[in-house]
Design an enzyme around this catalytic site. Sequence first.
Site, PDB file in Angstrom:
ATOM      1  N   GLU A   1      11.120  11.330 -21.055  1.00  0.00           N
ATOM      2  CA  GLU A   1      11.641  10.018 -20.657  1.00  0.00           C
ATOM      3  C   GLU A   1      12.726   9.489 -21.586  1.00  0.00           C
ATOM      4  O   GLU A   1      13.381   8.493 -21.267  1.00  0.00           O
ATOM      5  CB  GLU A   1      10.490   9.027 -20.539  1.00  0.00           C
TER       6      GLU A   1
ATOM      7  N   TYR B   1      20.843  22.627   4.648  1.00  0.00           N
ATOM      8  CA  TYR B   1      21.912  21.932   3.943  1.00  0.00           C
ATOM      9  C   TYR B   1      23.077  22.876   3.656  1.00  0.00           C
ATOM     10  O   TYR B   1      22.876  24.064   3.416  1.00  0.00           O
ATOM     11  CB  TYR B   1      21.404  21.360   2.624  1.00  0.00           C
TER      12      TYR B   1
END
Length: 402
Positions: A372, A297
């Site tokens: 979360e 990349y």
Amino acid sequence: MVADFLRDARADREWIVTTRRDIHRHPELGFDLERTAALVERELQRLGIETRRAAVTGVVGRLRGDRPGPVVALRADMDGLELDDRKAVPYASAFPGRMHACGHDAHTAMLLGAARLLARRRHLLAGEVRFLFQPAEEGDGGALPMIGEGALTDPDVDAVFGLHVAPEFAPGTIGLSRGKLHAASDLFDLVLSGRTSHGAKPHLGIDALAVGAQVLSALQQIVSRQTDPLDPIVVTVGTFHGGTRRNIIAGRAEMTGIIRTVDAARRVWARQKVREVAEGVASALGARAELRFTEGYPCLVNDGELARYVETVASDLLGDGAVRIMEKPTMGVDDFAYFVENRPGVLVMLGTGDGEKETCHPLHSDLFDIDEAALPMGAALLARIAADFAGRRPASEVREKP
């Protein structure tokens, strides 16, 4: 409007968390993401968002606003890693050797959460929001094939944004770079050929393992002794294999590794030095080195103007002090780099680490998890970035809906 996005995302928290845990429990790899892609398609279609496939299991969703405007893309990667999940949680991976250890489950759930927020406000949107759910970020690279199959065209995307979880930041904060965020990557495969002989008569052979040990040591000196300490370069040998029996001099050894750089000229230099060292050391010890590079990349460079836009949106949404400016790039990689090579864009690092909740383990750890509490924040941030984008564009640049 600011409070509405965050309020509604928090109201959706249970749905976003449940979705993330479902994906986390059922990780898929590379382009083989049929279950995850089907889940994404089902949820987008329930919202009235049109979908199509790209790059095998990539999903492109299109939400058209009621007024003319630009096209803004939001990206999430979906694939997991080849790793055993060692967490003692109910949503741990159900599949040995497969795990979401880089947060792509969270990225997918947050982007679906953003889609829910935006679909409810369709009548307020200008232009189009394009949702890019990408396969194969971990190694194979799903961004390029998605781009090749028109994910950024018809009509052209004006800007692209994404989030990546960051255990080094606490929930409620983001890391933001105004330029170079991630390094470029090159992979190398090295084969060392010597000559076998009896282990008791090493002088009759050429020990490929011994040669390899010298090559490995010399490769480390490219960075430690030939590179300015302030010049970020990484050379890592990740695998080293050779030999067949304890009493046979190995005639062949194989290594694989990576090079990471953040400057185009230094990228070329580093590849040349790895070749010179491997071939030179092997030749001096009577062996032969065959080296193959695979270009990975490119360097991920955020657009400076859009980064300042994100900083404003994030500060409004999450409060003063929520944005941590990243002055130096990391040596990680992400094929979001291909999207921002083609269009202006920004990848944001979303804080998900809380030591008390055991969510500060690094990316790619077999204990990796997230706090979360960050999920509604990420969903709201993505939705706000997209919803506000049309309003900041001059009227002369706003296109008519096709």
